[in-house]
Structure formats: C-alpha cells, structure tokens
Scaffold this motif. Structure first.
Motif, short mmCIF file in Angstrom:
data_model
loop_
_atom_site.label_atom_id
_atom_site.label_comp_id
_atom_site.label_asym_id
_atom_site.label_seq_id
_atom_site.Cartn_x
_atom_site.Cartn_y
_atom_site.Cartn_z
N GLN A 143 -7.13 -7.75 -1.25
CA GLN A 143 -7.85 -8.74 -2.05
C GLN A 143 -6.92 -9.34 -3.12
N LEU A 144 -6.16 -8.48 -3.80
CA LEU A 144 -5.24 -8.97 -4.84
C LEU A 144 -4.15 -9.86 -4.24
N LEU A 145 -3.61 -9.47 -3.08
CA LEU A 145 -2.60 -10.30 -2.41
C LEU A 145 -3.18 -11.67 -2.04
N ASP A 146 -4.39 -11.66 -1.48
CA ASP A 146 -5.02 -12.92 -1.06
C ASP A 146 -5.28 -13.83 -2.25
N VAL A 186 0.83 -1.21 0.00
CA VAL A 186 0.00 0.00 0.00
C VAL A 186 0.87 1.26 0.00
N LYS A 187 1.95 1.25 0.80
CA LYS A 187 2.87 2.40 0.82
C LYS A 187 3.45 2.64 -0.56
N ARG A 188 3.84 1.57 -1.23
CA ARG A 188 4.52 1.68 -2.52
C ARG A 188 3.60 2.10 -3.66
N VAL A 189 2.34 1.67 -3.64
CA VAL A 189 1.44 2.05 -4.75
C VAL A 189 0.74 3.37 -4.49
N GLY A 190 0.82 3.88 -3.27
CA GLY A 190 0.19 5.17 -2.97
C GLY A 190 -1.31 5.10 -3.19
N LEU A 191 -1.82 6.08 -3.91
CA LEU A 191 -3.26 6.14 -4.15
C LEU A 191 -3.67 5.35 -5.38
N GLY A 192 -2.73 4.67 -6.01
CA GLY A 192 -3.07 3.81 -7.14
C GLY A 192 -3.27 4.54 -8.45
N ALA A 193 -2.79 5.76 -8.57
CA ALA A 193 -2.94 6.52 -9.81
C ALA A 193 -2.32 5.74 -10.96
N GLY A 194 -3.08 5.59 -12.03
CA GLY A 194 -2.60 4.87 -13.20
C GLY A 194 -2.69 3.36 -13.06
N ARG A 195 -3.35 2.88 -12.00
CA ARG A 195 -3.50 1.44 -11.79
C ARG A 195 -4.99 1.12 -11.84
N PRO A 196 -5.46 0.63 -12.98
CA PRO A 196 -6.90 0.46 -13.17
C PRO A 196 -7.57 -0.51 -12.20
N LEU A 197 -6.82 -1.45 -11.64
CA LEU A 197 -7.44 -2.39 -10.71
C LEU A 197 -7.55 -1.86 -9.29
N LEU A 198 -7.08 -0.62 -9.06
CA LEU A 198 -7.11 -0.06 -7.71
C LEU A 198 -8.16 1.01 -7.51
N LEU A 199 -9.15 1.05 -8.34
CA LEU A 199 -10.20 2.06 -8.16
C LEU A 199 -10.96 1.76 -6.88
N GLY A 200 -11.26 2.80 -6.10
CA GLY A 200 -11.98 2.61 -4.84
C GLY A 200 -11.02 2.58 -3.67
N ASN A 201 -11.31 1.72 -2.70
CA ASN A 201 -10.52 1.59 -1.48
C ASN A 201 -9.20 0.86 -1.80
N VAL A 202 -8.11 1.60 -1.86
CA VAL A 202 -6.83 1.04 -2.28
C VAL A 202 -6.38 -0.08 -1.35
N ARG A 203 -6.42 0.15 -0.05
CA ARG A 203 -5.95 -0.86 0.90
C ARG A 203 -6.75 -2.16 0.79
#
Length: 171
Positions: A131-134, A109-126
């Motif tokens: 979910q993706l890690l699991d 979460v620290k490394r991806v920040g707010l997920g800008a430019g990451r289409p699978l991170l829309l919404g609650n980033v954490r």
C-alpha cells in the motif's frame, strides 16, 4: 554546491539510511537522517511520537526538521519515507538534488522484516508495504532528479552508482 549534496527519498526498506551513510563517506561529507533529527528535537523516538502525539504531530516536527536540514546540512540527507507526503515539505525540496531509491515489494518486505519499530507497519506487513509503495512511488518519482533501482543490489553498489552520477553532474 547546493545544500545538501543529495537528498535521498524512498519508502521504508529502500536503503536510505544505509546507502546514505555509504554515500556520505564516499563523498567525504556528513550524513543526516531526518527521523533522527526529529527524535533529537522531540526528545523521544519516532515510534513514541506516533503513539503519544499522533502522526500529524510527527509530520509537523518532521517538516521543521527537514526545513532546517535543507538550510543547514551540506552533506547527504535521508528523509523518512512519508516526509514527501506533506505539500510544504515537497515545496521545500524544489531545487535540491533529490534521489529516489526505488525498491520493489519483495525486497522492501525482506529488508523491513516484521516492521519492529515502524509505526506504519502494524498488522499485515506485506500488505501495508504494498500500500505504501503504491501510494508513495508516484510522489517520489515526481520529486526525483535521479532514480536508482535498489532491488537485488548491495548498498555499496547503489552508493557507488549514486556517487558516480553526482560526480558526473558536478563536471
């Protein structure tokens, strides 16, 4: 030496691109990021492919790009986090030196920040990263010949460990 010398897998925030570039430099080989290969083939950024064409179209382009890279690229290859979800892509990885860059939730979460430019991170980033890690960690672990924990470590330290492991394996 098999092509490529190393294939890095892991979820977003694991450091695949950063570590991959450092690893390629240390080994004196080229670096290729599968997302960049997809963008070159499609003529537009990954984010636009997701929005304009959908995830299925992106995954098809990704599968083609990964197959070409595994066949042609002899350096370090970093795969997009979801590339391994495709059974055909997983099959292509058999026999390659797959290295799983493992990252925990807090560091990811620290490394991806707010997920800008990451289409699978829309919404609650954490919540989405968790979910993706699991979902993906068991797949990464199943494919990997080598697993390297990246939590709390610098990219340089991670790349140095992988370099050492590859060089030991070559002896």
């Amino acid at each position: 030496m098999s092509r490529p010398v190393a294939v890095l897998v892991g979820t977003m925030g694991a450091g695949k691109t950063t570590v991959g570039r450092l690893l390629a430099d240390a080994l004196g080989v080229g670096f290729l990021d599968s997302d960049h290969a997809v963008e070159a083939r499609a003529g537009k950024p990954v984010q636009e492919i997701f929005v304009d064409d959908g995830e299925a179209a992106f995954r098809a382009l990704e599968r083609t790009a990964v197959a070409a890279a595994l066949d042609e690229h002899d350096g370090v290859l970093a795969l997009g986090g979801g590339a391994v979800l495709d059974p055909a892509t997983r099959a292509l990885l058999e026999g390659h030196r797959v290295i799983f860059l493992k990252v925990g939730l807090a560091d990811a979460v620290k490394r991806v920040g707010l997920g800008a430019g990451r289409p699978l991170l829309l919404g609650n980033v954490r919540a989405r990263v968790k979910q993706l890690l699991d979902e993906r960690t068991p797949v990464y672990e199943g494919l990997a010949r080598i697993t390297v924990d990246t939590d709390g470590r610098s990219p340089q330290d991670v790349a140095a460990e992988i370099t050492e492991l590859i060089e030991e394996g070559a002896r």
